[in-house]
Scaffold this motif. Structure first.
Motif, PDB file in Angstrom:
ATOM      1  N   ARG A  57       0.875  -1.170   0.000  1.00 25.15           N
ATOM      2  CA  ARG A  57       0.000   0.000   0.000  1.00 25.15           C
ATOM      3  C   ARG A  57       0.907   1.213   0.000  1.00 25.15           C
ATOM      4  O   ARG A  57       1.546   1.521   0.995  1.00 25.15           O
ATOM      5  CB  ARG A  57      -0.822  -0.038   1.292  1.00 25.15           C
ATOM      6  CG  ARG A  57      -1.921   0.970   1.412  1.00 25.15           C
ATOM      7  CD  ARG A  57      -2.614   0.791   2.759  1.00 25.15           C
ATOM      8  NE  ARG A  57      -1.720   1.080   3.863  1.00 25.15           N
ATOM      9  CZ  ARG A  57      -1.532   0.313   4.931  1.00 25.15           C
ATOM     10  NH1 ARG A  57      -2.185  -0.794   5.098  1.00 25.15           N
ATOM     11  NH2 ARG A  57      -0.692   0.671   5.865  1.00 25.15           N
ATOM     12  N   THR A 100       7.820  11.159   6.402  1.00 18.96           N
ATOM     13  CA  THR A 100       6.625  10.316   6.518  1.00 18.96           C
ATOM     14  C   THR A 100       6.410   9.459   5.285  1.00 18.96           C
ATOM     15  O   THR A 100       5.538   8.580   5.287  1.00 18.96           O
ATOM     16  CB  THR A 100       5.386  11.203   6.723  1.00 18.96           C
ATOM     17  OG1 THR A 100       5.381  12.190   5.676  1.00 18.96           O
ATOM     18  CG2 THR A 100       5.413  11.889   8.074  1.00 18.96           C
ATOM     19  N   ALA A 101       7.193   9.726   4.227  1.00 20.11           N
ATOM     20  CA  ALA A 101       7.014   8.954   2.999  1.00 20.11           C
ATOM     21  C   ALA A 101       7.760   7.630   3.109  1.00 20.11           C
ATOM     22  O   ALA A 101       8.910   7.500   2.702  1.00 20.11           O
ATOM     23  CB  ALA A 101       7.492   9.754   1.791  1.00 20.11           C
ATOM     24  N   CYS A 119       2.357   4.767   0.416  1.00 17.19           N
ATOM     25  CA  CYS A 119       2.005   5.776   1.421  1.00 17.19           C
ATOM     26  C   CYS A 119       1.374   7.001   0.777  1.00 17.19           C
ATOM     27  O   CYS A 119       0.698   7.770   1.453  1.00 17.19           O
ATOM     28  CB  CYS A 119       3.245   6.188   2.211  1.00 17.19           C
ATOM     29  SG  CYS A 119       4.531   6.910   1.169  1.00 17.19           S
ATOM     30  N   HIS A 120       1.580   7.171  -0.531  1.00 17.78           N
ATOM     31  CA  HIS A 120       1.080   8.357  -1.202  1.00 17.78           C
ATOM     32  C   HIS A 120      -0.438   8.291  -1.342  1.00 17.78           C
ATOM     33  O   HIS A 120      -1.173   8.946  -0.618  1.00 17.78           O
ATOM     34  CB  HIS A 120       1.769   8.495  -2.579  1.00 17.78           C
ATOM     35  CG  HIS A 120       1.239   9.601  -3.433  1.00 17.78           C
ATOM     36  ND1 HIS A 120       1.081   9.463  -4.798  1.00 17.78           N
ATOM     37  CD2 HIS A 120       0.829  10.849  -3.126  1.00 17.78           C
ATOM     38  CE1 HIS A 120       0.600  10.588  -5.292  1.00 17.78           C
ATOM     39  NE2 HIS A 120       0.435  11.442  -4.301  1.00 17.78           N
ATOM     40  N   ARG A 121      -0.910   7.411  -2.203  1.00 18.41           N
ATOM     41  CA  ARG A 121      -2.345   7.374  -2.485  1.00 18.41           C
ATOM     42  C   ARG A 121      -2.957   5.998  -2.229  1.00 18.41           C
ATOM     43  O   ARG A 121      -4.066   5.716  -2.684  1.00 18.41           O
ATOM     44  CB  ARG A 121      -2.585   7.789  -3.938  1.00 18.41           C
ATOM     45  CG  ARG A 121      -2.410   9.302  -4.162  1.00 18.41           C
ATOM     46  CD  ARG A 121      -3.429  10.078  -3.343  1.00 18.41           C
ATOM     47  NE  ARG A 121      -3.664  11.398  -3.904  1.00 18.41           N
ATOM     48  CZ  ARG A 121      -4.784  12.090  -3.682  1.00 18.41           C
ATOM     49  NH1 ARG A 121      -5.741  11.584  -2.923  1.00 18.41           N
ATOM     50  NH2 ARG A 121      -4.919  13.284  -4.202  1.00 18.41           N
ATOM     51  N   LEU A 122      -2.203   5.128  -1.547  1.00 14.77           N
ATOM     52  CA  LEU A 122      -2.687   3.824  -1.115  1.00 14.77           C
ATOM     53  C   LEU A 122      -2.874   2.822  -2.262  1.00 14.77           C
ATOM     54  O   LEU A 122      -3.557   1.815  -2.106  1.00 14.77           O
ATOM     55  CB  LEU A 122      -3.982   3.953  -0.302  1.00 14.77           C
ATOM     56  CG  LEU A 122      -3.831   4.427   1.147  1.00 14.77           C
ATOM     57  CD1 LEU A 122      -3.356   5.866   1.246  1.00 14.77           C
ATOM     58  CD2 LEU A 122      -5.105   4.239   1.934  1.00 14.77           C
ATOM     59  N   ALA A 123      -2.265   3.093  -3.410  1.00 21.62           N
ATOM     60  CA  ALA A 123      -2.309   2.086  -4.476  1.00 21.62           C
ATOM     61  C   ALA A 123      -1.472   0.877  -4.051  1.00 21.62           C
ATOM     62  O   ALA A 123      -0.503   1.020  -3.294  1.00 21.62           O
ATOM     63  CB  ALA A 123      -1.763   2.671  -5.776  1.00 21.62           C
TER      64      ALA A 123
END
Lengths: 357, 357, 357
Positions: free
Chosen positions: B47, B92-93, B49-53
């Motif tokens: 998943r 956080t990335a 961390c950016h857009r949960l793809a």
């Protein structure tokens, strides 16, 4: 909420073969059914008390039923009589037993207090053994709550729209209201249909000429017993549009249908039905033709009611705007609600049995 | 609730090909797995961390993994090392990295505190590389919680009922209780089976004559490691029905099975298994015959357990009525509960590793 | 939460044939659509007020619609004008009527206050009747909330990854940020693409040589109107990387796409799209080739976004870590949120209409 102290149709009698187990869910409760050696029907909660495996995956041993997960064995009363490898059987090791009876070609299960199970309360449906009628039968599963099917079967206004091409009712039919009477466990609905089928495509069991007399009882939880007779033109007027004395008139043709709507879960129902003409020469062909039409019509109901159920589910707050055609459905719902309320009142008497319509 | 500080089997080692990504859900968490260039297994939260793809739809670049939605790139520790079109990469990335190891032909993933991941805690399963055994393998998905499968595998009473026609246990087997010992991370269950298979259809790996000695460890979260040996008739008595010294007796035949029950979600589990006889001439044919029987038997388990799960789900308030056969399941559940409770106590030591059964 | 005071694309105009009913769910509300005899589009709540049966199972009678369950008839304003068998029609017997218009080859439905339905607010999409463009079209259903599709369409960074093999953007494209401007009802996004397609496989509508000028408006709830032009190499520099005056430059080729993202339910969306080159000789073949690429690319989006939706659903608490590529999505979300908030403030003016991009 369901009436518990009543008989639910669980299956056609011929679905339960000797030595075989079937499982049927009734008002959300799974019931395992089999025949004891004396022919009696045994109904047990379809869930072993040990580890909750379905007993319908079990093995019939004489009159008993063994769970085939870890081998616990139950008698027809639901008491555990063997735990392999353990001498002591705790009193809690038992499953619920449901009174069950085969009658009128259906297997009926009593979902309420076993002490109150009274076979006299089984509605007087017509089974295959009845020599007066030549019947054909079927069943159909609904993705809908049984009350929507009850509503449908206690308001035949829909015949002019849903069944315009199957049962062949004209719009005159929808504009004529039937007579409706309250019964202890249901409603009685009757009507003369003088013009209602005149312009419509003739269904095979319907005479082009004549006045149709139609009467049915609809009994809790959802048993429809309907007699239809075609009488000579003018009969409706002759009997003052009241209930006719059929011994005083030539019956051109008549037929009988027994139908049962059984709630499986809150969201699913099973619909059982038989239909057929009076037994006579060539009534086999007539019975088959009638069932073909009924199957078509019941598929039309199913499509409409399942679509309706989806809309009801998607709009939980929306209340129906009732019409004068809703007297039957509302009365039947109120009968069921009163029966449910009465069950909550301890010691209350059950409503009396129905007699034939 | 799950034990987190333990190794879960995520896949067969041969399922993860070099250069390919697979996604496995373990205790409700999706994990993307691939092999680094040094052969090490990389496990990252599946998943971005950016857009949960899902990162498992991404592209392996060297030892790194690029999300193929908007191009963020992560190293094998889960740190983001590139955001296309942006110089600064926020702290956080990053995505969670799971310790992952290939051992005994399985890929194991540690779902708990990475600092406590200890390869010594990997259960001593037998992989294909072991020269002592000729193994065949498979896996099967369950629509059931893993604890119901654990229950099944820690109480073999069901062999006499569920597997009467596959493993061929007689009812004598169900009436005999095994010996059960608590281990730090599971239970050890052993028994002599002197009469248990006598009257049953012979499974291909079972000698008609002889005493069966069967012992297995069942380790959290759900690893079964079982050794079965057929010894000369009278061996059980000779060893006082205790654990035999196999160097002091002629082993007529023996076999080993490794099995793993992995919770994918609360409602689904994957069951991995290998089985086979001691390596010898013609043991390939024997291994295949054994796996065929095992596949049949495990399908029987699956049918029963999935049916049981449905009943459990439909009856949330109903408690099992336990029998003396439930000692194994109850002990195993209590081991797991204690491990979960211990994880909640900060600083507590992990239970010690298992040794071979 | 949805903007209500806006036009939603319910269907392609050619989907609604004269004399036929269609049902479309928009922002969770089922709407039955048909054409009146004057060609106007009628939109009624697809749920009879009587028993909640779908009106889309009904029968068009002139400009009226009859429910085919019990025969209630409604006019195009949603008022009940007939209840079979009943003279009095209660004022509550009516269904909601939705303003609906066919424009630019789409059928638009206004889901908000009918008094505020203003056709001037219909976005200036390009329909098949426009002589300037040769268009081909399609649509696709998503198992995803429309906001995730909006996010996708307001951040083209993904072209370099999701569409590397279809639209053929190089990674240079992802590393270049577009210009983004806020509009009353959306955002305007434009960019020069000088190198972005250089190394990629050429899409059929793209010239190997030249500077790409790309500008689109993205309007609430999810209407994308994009013009792409290929200009001579050096044009970007000539216009100072600002918006070009296309009358002052030779347009080597250009094309237009209109796209609409319609929320059907919270979890499902329908995506409508047309695309094509400027009308000219042999532009039919070009339009078909362009649509083939678009269909491939949109399938790539759908696979990624549906996978993303599953991860979002499975991880309700996880927030995205935003990047500089998220300016478009965030701005578009804020436009929608402000419109929703404004609707809650009584009497507030609606945002002004969009002009062509």
């Amino acid at each position: 909420m369901y009436v518990r102290n009543c008989w639910y149709v669980a299956a056609w009698d011929h679905e339960l073969k000797v030595g075989e187990l079937i499982s049927r869910t009734l008002i959300n409760e799974p019931v395992a059914l089999y025949r004891a050696q004396d022919g009696a029907i045994v109904g047990l909660a379809d869930r072993c008390c040990h580890r909750l495996a379905p007993l319908s995956l079990g093995r019939i041993e004489g009159d008993d039923l063994r769970c085939m997960y870890h081998g616990l064995k139950f008698n027809r009363s639901g008491a555990c009589i063997e735990i392999p490898g353990q001498d002591m059987i705790p009193a809690t090791a038992c499953v619920k037993s449901y009174p069950a009876v085969s009658r009128h070609s259906w297997i009926w299960v009593w979902m309420g207090d076993p002490a109150r199970a009274d076979e006299a309360l089984i509605p007087p449906a017509v089974g295959f053994e009845d020599p007066n009628w030549t019947l054909r039968s079927g069943h159909m599963d609904y993705d809908a709550n049984y009350l929507l099917i009850n509503d449908n079967l206690t308001d035949f206004t829909h015949l002019s729209y849903v069944h315009a091409n199957s049962f062949g009712a004209s719009e005159v039919f929808a504009r004529t209201r039937p007579n409706i009477e309250r019964l202890d466990r249901g409603v009685r609905i009757w009507r003369w249909v003088v013009d209602g089928f005149r312009d419509a495509k003739a269904a095979p069991h319907r005479r082009a000429e004549g006045d149709n007399w139609q009467t049915y009882d609809y009994l809790a939880p959802g048993i429809l017993l309907m007699h239809t007779a075609v009488l000579p033109t003018g009969s409706a007027e002759r009997f003052g549009h009241k209930s006719p004395d059929l011994s005083q008139v030539e019956v051109l043709s008549d037929n009988f249908t027994s139908q049962a709507v059984t709630p499986m879960t809150d969201h699913t129902s099973r619909y059982f039905f038989s239909w057929g003409p009076r037994a006579a020469e060539s009534s086999d062909a007539m019975a088959e033709a009638m069932l073909a039409v009924a199957n078509l019509a019941f598929s039309e109901d199913k499509a409409m009611i399942e679509a309706q159920q989806k809309m009801v589910d998607a709009n939980p707050g929306v209340k129906p705007v009732l019409t004068s055609a809703d007297v039957g459905p509302m009365l039947m719902r109120s009968v069921i609600e009163r029966m449910i309320a009465a069950e909550a009142a301890p010691g209350a008497a059950l409503p009396a049995a129905a007699s034939a319509a």
